[in-house]
Design a protein around this motif. Sequence first.
Motif, PDB file in Angstrom:
ATOM      1  N   LEU A  67      -1.955   9.318  -6.412  1.00  0.00           N
ATOM      2  CA  LEU A  67      -1.465   9.582  -7.761  1.00  0.00           C
ATOM      3  C   LEU A  67      -2.581   9.379  -8.783  1.00  0.00           C
ATOM      4  O   LEU A  67      -2.663  10.110  -9.768  1.00  0.00           O
ATOM      5  N   THR A  68      -3.401   8.361  -8.543  1.00  0.00           N
ATOM      6  CA  THR A  68      -4.596   8.108  -9.345  1.00  0.00           C
ATOM      7  C   THR A  68      -5.705   7.689  -8.387  1.00  0.00           C
ATOM      8  O   THR A  68      -5.531   7.723  -7.175  1.00  0.00           O
ATOM      9  N   GLU A  69      -6.825   7.274  -8.917  1.00  0.00           N
ATOM     10  CA  GLU A  69      -7.916   6.818  -8.059  1.00  0.00           C
ATOM     11  C   GLU A  69      -7.574   5.545  -7.304  1.00  0.00           C
ATOM     12  O   GLU A  69      -8.173   5.265  -6.270  1.00  0.00           O
ATOM     13  N   TRP A  70      -6.634   4.772  -7.803  1.00  0.00           N
ATOM     14  CA  TRP A  70      -6.315   3.490  -7.189  1.00  0.00           C
ATOM     15  C   TRP A  70      -4.851   3.361  -6.745  1.00  0.00           C
ATOM     16  O   TRP A  70      -4.425   2.304  -6.285  1.00  0.00           O
ATOM     17  N   LEU A  71      -4.062   4.427  -6.861  1.00  0.00           N
ATOM     18  CA  LEU A  71      -2.641   4.360  -6.529  1.00  0.00           C
ATOM     19  C   LEU A  71      -2.252   5.567  -5.678  1.00  0.00           C
ATOM     20  O   LEU A  71      -2.539   6.712  -6.040  1.00  0.00           O
ATOM     21  N   GLY A  93      11.464 -14.667  23.485  1.00  0.00           N
ATOM     22  CA  GLY A  93      11.150 -13.724  24.539  1.00  0.00           C
ATOM     23  C   GLY A  93       9.989 -12.819  24.230  1.00  0.00           C
ATOM     24  O   GLY A  93       9.405 -12.213  25.124  1.00  0.00           O
ATOM     25  N   GLY A  94       9.636 -12.716  22.956  1.00  0.00           N
ATOM     26  CA  GLY A  94       8.550 -11.837  22.559  1.00  0.00           C
ATOM     27  C   GLY A  94       8.792 -11.291  21.166  1.00  0.00           C
ATOM     28  O   GLY A  94       9.690 -11.736  20.434  1.00  0.00           O
ATOM     29  N   ALA A  95       8.002 -10.315  20.770  1.00  0.00           N
ATOM     30  CA  ALA A  95       8.107  -9.727  19.441  1.00  0.00           C
ATOM     31  C   ALA A  95       7.737  -8.252  19.502  1.00  0.00           C
ATOM     32  O   ALA A  95       6.864  -7.842  20.270  1.00  0.00           O
ATOM     33  N   ILE A  96       8.422  -7.471  18.689  1.00  0.00           N
ATOM     34  CA  ILE A  96       8.103  -6.056  18.510  1.00  0.00           C
ATOM     35  C   ILE A  96       7.645  -5.876  17.072  1.00  0.00           C
ATOM     36  O   ILE A  96       8.389  -6.169  16.128  1.00  0.00           O
ATOM     37  N   SER A  97       6.416  -5.416  16.899  1.00  0.00           N
ATOM     38  CA  SER A  97       5.832  -5.264  15.571  1.00  0.00           C
ATOM     39  C   SER A  97       5.566  -3.788  15.306  1.00  0.00           C
ATOM     40  O   SER A  97       4.767  -3.154  15.998  1.00  0.00           O
ATOM     41  N   VAL A  98       6.264  -3.243  14.310  1.00  0.00           N
ATOM     42  CA  VAL A  98       6.095  -1.847  13.903  1.00  0.00           C
ATOM     43  C   VAL A  98       5.254  -1.819  12.635  1.00  0.00           C
ATOM     44  O   VAL A  98       5.588  -2.480  11.650  1.00  0.00           O
ATOM     45  N   VAL A  99       4.160  -1.072  12.664  1.00  0.00           N
ATOM     46  CA  VAL A  99       3.275  -0.937  11.504  1.00  0.00           C
ATOM     47  C   VAL A  99       3.362   0.503  11.013  1.00  0.00           C
ATOM     48  O   VAL A  99       2.972   1.433  11.733  1.00  0.00           O
ATOM     49  N   THR A 100       3.896   0.703   9.814  1.00  0.00           N
ATOM     50  CA  THR A 100       4.042   2.045   9.279  1.00  0.00           C
ATOM     51  C   THR A 100       2.729   2.508   8.644  1.00  0.00           C
ATOM     52  O   THR A 100       1.849   1.708   8.325  1.00  0.00           O
ATOM     53  N   THR A 101       2.609   3.806   8.435  1.00  0.00           N
ATOM     54  CA  THR A 101       1.385   4.392   7.905  1.00  0.00           C
ATOM     55  C   THR A 101       1.297   4.170   6.398  1.00  0.00           C
ATOM     56  O   THR A 101       2.259   4.430   5.665  1.00  0.00           O
ATOM     57  N   GLU A 102       0.167   3.684   5.944  1.00  0.00           N
ATOM     58  CA  GLU A 102      -0.063   3.481   4.518  1.00  0.00           C
ATOM     59  C   GLU A 102      -0.554   4.784   3.886  1.00  0.00           C
ATOM     60  O   GLU A 102      -1.400   5.486   4.456  1.00  0.00           O
ATOM     61  N   PRO A 103      -0.012   5.150   2.727  1.00  0.00           N
ATOM     62  CA  PRO A 103      -0.548   6.340   2.044  1.00  0.00           C
ATOM     63  C   PRO A 103      -1.993   6.113   1.617  1.00  0.00           C
ATOM     64  O   PRO A 103      -2.367   4.995   1.223  1.00  0.00           O
ATOM     65  N   GLY A 104      -2.818   7.143   1.724  1.00  0.00           N
ATOM     66  CA  GLY A 104      -4.237   7.026   1.409  1.00  0.00           C
ATOM     67  C   GLY A 104      -4.650   7.910   0.253  1.00  0.00           C
ATOM     68  O   GLY A 104      -3.813   8.392  -0.524  1.00  0.00           O
ATOM     69  N   ASP A 105      -5.950   8.135   0.126  1.00  0.00           N
ATOM     70  CA  ASP A 105      -6.481   8.911  -0.989  1.00  0.00           C
ATOM     71  C   ASP A 105      -6.689  10.379  -0.626  1.00  0.00           C
ATOM     72  O   ASP A 105      -7.368  11.113  -1.333  1.00  0.00           O
ATOM     73  N   VAL A 106      -6.092  10.817   0.492  1.00  0.00           N
ATOM     74  CA  VAL A 106      -6.146  12.212   0.902  1.00  0.00           C
ATOM     75  C   VAL A 106      -4.720  12.738   1.016  1.00  0.00           C
ATOM     76  O   VAL A 106      -3.854  12.078   1.601  1.00  0.00           O
ATOM     77  N   PHE A 107      -4.471  13.927   0.476  1.00  0.00           N
ATOM     78  CA  PHE A 107      -3.129  14.505   0.541  1.00  0.00           C
ATOM     79  C   PHE A 107      -2.814  14.920   1.977  1.00  0.00           C
ATOM     80  O   PHE A 107      -3.615  15.590   2.631  1.00  0.00           O
ATOM     81  N   MET A 108      -1.634  14.521   2.468  1.00  0.00           N
ATOM     82  CA  MET A 108      -1.202  14.873   3.817  1.00  0.00           C
ATOM     83  C   MET A 108       0.288  15.198   3.786  1.00  0.00           C
ATOM     84  O   MET A 108       1.053  14.596   3.022  1.00  0.00           O
ATOM     85  N   ALA A 109       0.705  16.155   4.612  1.00  0.00           N
ATOM     86  CA  ALA A 109       2.117  16.527   4.695  1.00  0.00           C
ATOM     87  C   ALA A 109       2.409  17.026   6.097  1.00  0.00           C
ATOM     88  O   ALA A 109       1.544  17.611   6.768  1.00  0.00           O
ATOM     89  N   ALA A 142      -1.326   0.270  -3.953  1.00  0.00           N
ATOM     90  CA  ALA A 142      -2.247   0.129  -5.085  1.00  0.00           C
ATOM     91  C   ALA A 142      -3.461  -0.682  -4.645  1.00  0.00           C
ATOM     92  O   ALA A 142      -3.313  -1.723  -4.002  1.00  0.00           O
ATOM     93  N   HIS A 143      -4.660  -0.183  -4.991  1.00  0.00           N
ATOM     94  CA  HIS A 143      -5.897  -0.882  -4.650  1.00  0.00           C
ATOM     95  C   HIS A 143      -6.845  -0.803  -5.851  1.00  0.00           C
ATOM     96  O   HIS A 143      -7.775   0.007  -5.879  1.00  0.00           O
ATOM     97  N   PRO A 144      -6.595  -1.647  -6.865  1.00  0.00           N
ATOM     98  CA  PRO A 144      -7.415  -1.582  -8.087  1.00  0.00           C
ATOM     99  C   PRO A 144      -8.885  -1.862  -7.841  1.00  0.00           C
ATOM    100  O   PRO A 144      -9.739  -1.402  -8.596  1.00  0.00           O
ATOM    101  N   ASN A 145      -9.209  -2.655  -6.803  1.00  0.00           N
ATOM    102  CA  ASN A 145     -10.602  -2.860  -6.431  1.00  0.00           C
ATOM    103  C   ASN A 145     -10.665  -3.122  -4.927  1.00  0.00           C
ATOM    104  O   ASN A 145      -9.643  -3.194  -4.252  1.00  0.00           O
ATOM    105  N   GLU A 146     -11.889  -3.250  -4.408  1.00  0.00           N
ATOM    106  CA  GLU A 146     -12.048  -3.350  -2.961  1.00  0.00           C
ATOM    107  C   GLU A 146     -11.551  -4.673  -2.396  1.00  0.00           C
ATOM    108  O   GLU A 146     -11.381  -4.803  -1.176  1.00  0.00           O
ATOM    109  N   ASN A 147     -11.278  -5.660  -3.247  1.00  0.00           N
ATOM    110  CA  ASN A 147     -10.842  -6.975  -2.773  1.00  0.00           C
ATOM    111  C   ASN A 147      -9.352  -7.242  -2.983  1.00  0.00           C
ATOM    112  O   ASN A 147      -8.848  -8.279  -2.547  1.00  0.00           O
TER     113      ASN A 147
END
Length: 592
Positions: free
Chosen positions: A177-181, A139-155, A217-222
């Motif tokens: 937490l670090t430059e890549w996490l 009949g269809g699909a419901i796709s929920v995409v949650t927010t990914e944490p980024g490199d800027v502090f937000m609350a 975690a994003h150790p590099n751009e790829n």
Amino acid sequence: AAEAPAPAAAAAPGRVGNRLIEEIIVTAQKREEQLQDVPISIQAFSGDALAARGIENTDQLGQSIPSLQFTNVAGFTLIYMRGIGTDQFIPSADPSIATYVDGIYIPAGHTLATSLGNVQRVEVLKGPQGTLFGRNSTGGAISVVTTEPGDVFMASAEGELGNFKSRQLKASVSGPLTEWLSIGLDGLVSNGENYYRNIYYEVPRDKFTAGRVKLNAHPNENLSLSLTANYTRQSGLGSVLGQQTDPSALGRLLTIEAAEDNFAAESDFEPRVEGSQEIYYGTLSWKTPAFDVKLLGSDVYILTDFASIDFDGSSMPIAAFDASNEYTDMKTAELQILSNDSTWGSEKFSWVTGLYYLKATAGFDPAHLHAAPQAFTSLQQEFGLPLPDYMNELIADLSPLDFSPLEAEGLNIEFGGLLATRSYSAFFQGTYFFTDWVDLTLGGRVQKEKRYLTKSQTGALDPVSGTYIPVFTFDLPGETAKNFSPKAVLSFHPRDNALLYLSYAAGFKSGTYNVVNIYQPAEYIKPEKVTTYEAGAKVDFLDGRLRVNGALFWNEIDNLQSGFVSLLAGGVVRFQTAGAARTRGAELEGTI
């Protein structure tokens, strides 16, 4: 001398903000695309748009999507879209509208209508999505995409008070937490009273608690890795309490009278639902010069600790049900390979292919049916209505146990039923661009699925010892189904910001077994197949200030899976193949 320019006039006060309609990027075809460029009937909402509409739970999406309906029954969420859905509340009755969170399939209907929490967007895809989303999306699909944490502090934090003493508090915090996490934490607590009251029992408050931890975690751009742990807990009524304002024919035979519609229920069996979800999943993304690769894996455990419902909904002790261990235990793995801008021939052809695996066990272990003597003796003695042969045989088979199940204690039955699933599939979809204004999409999914019972048995309560004595142990059958779900879409772009499309698609909903079997052995319910034809248009006018989207659709359903609730059908809930069905319709939505 040249005359000095006059000072600029002060800007007139006016509205501030973007006057164009919000452009949403969706992943309905497993890659990021603008909503208006996807030849599928979709409604999508960003997190801000959901907040503006007051949508906080998945079952509230129907407020903004006319073809989408949610119904809560005995702690289950039944979803219909364009008239296609599943009408039963047992673990072996798969939904027709597949629900995904961050690309992970959430299989079971119970405790599904939970808070959306901190989401980036929600996409609602209409019509069969058998190629890319696979099983149980007829009949269809419901796709929920949650927010990914980024490199800027937000609350953020938000509190809410409402009538019926309802209270809700939700908060989220994320940052590096670090430059890549990065890490994100989300929590929600809510509770409130019900608008129904029960004359014989105190009605519990509805309580909901949810928490989510997300690592990115994003150790590099790829290369990137996202890991999520999600836990929810619900308790309360879950729609298991209601008034008997319209007794059935059987209910009238048993002298049940219609209650006054005053929100005061007269249930003699205490209704309650308690359940939880534990969901762990991860996504690994790797970009190469030739293509992109995604690996997705999940471990889902959905448990209803306890659920009870008064079947007759009256003050008469006729029939009731409770389950003390109803669960779905599922694991999935998916591999996706997608073309990118660097892929050879990408200027004329884009594609996605992949493999999918699912392993699951679901059912009752155990559940109970309680039937008072008048549920059977009234039919025989007072109304002259004969019982089915299998019910008479059940009574006869119980007689050697030295107690009479139809005397003062009535008939108390314990049953257990567990259904296992193994599913394997491979899919491919590609789009070829003939010109700037014409393209063709072809795709298909090959699926092999085995479903088999691992437990199916019945016992009866000995009122003397207070224990359940085994009565029937049924065979454990299994069936394997193979299916191919094709898709074809012809798209036209007559001008900028305009899309016309013609599509053909098929969907497949798994065959299944009844896990509720009191006396009769389980029967195989054939797979349900849906074929749809659709013509649609997506057009923007007035330089992006007016949007009109519409579609005409025709769905043909083979082996429609449907069910009913009946004491005399050999079980509490029975699922069956109801033959064929058809839905036809038109949709139109506009935003200005």
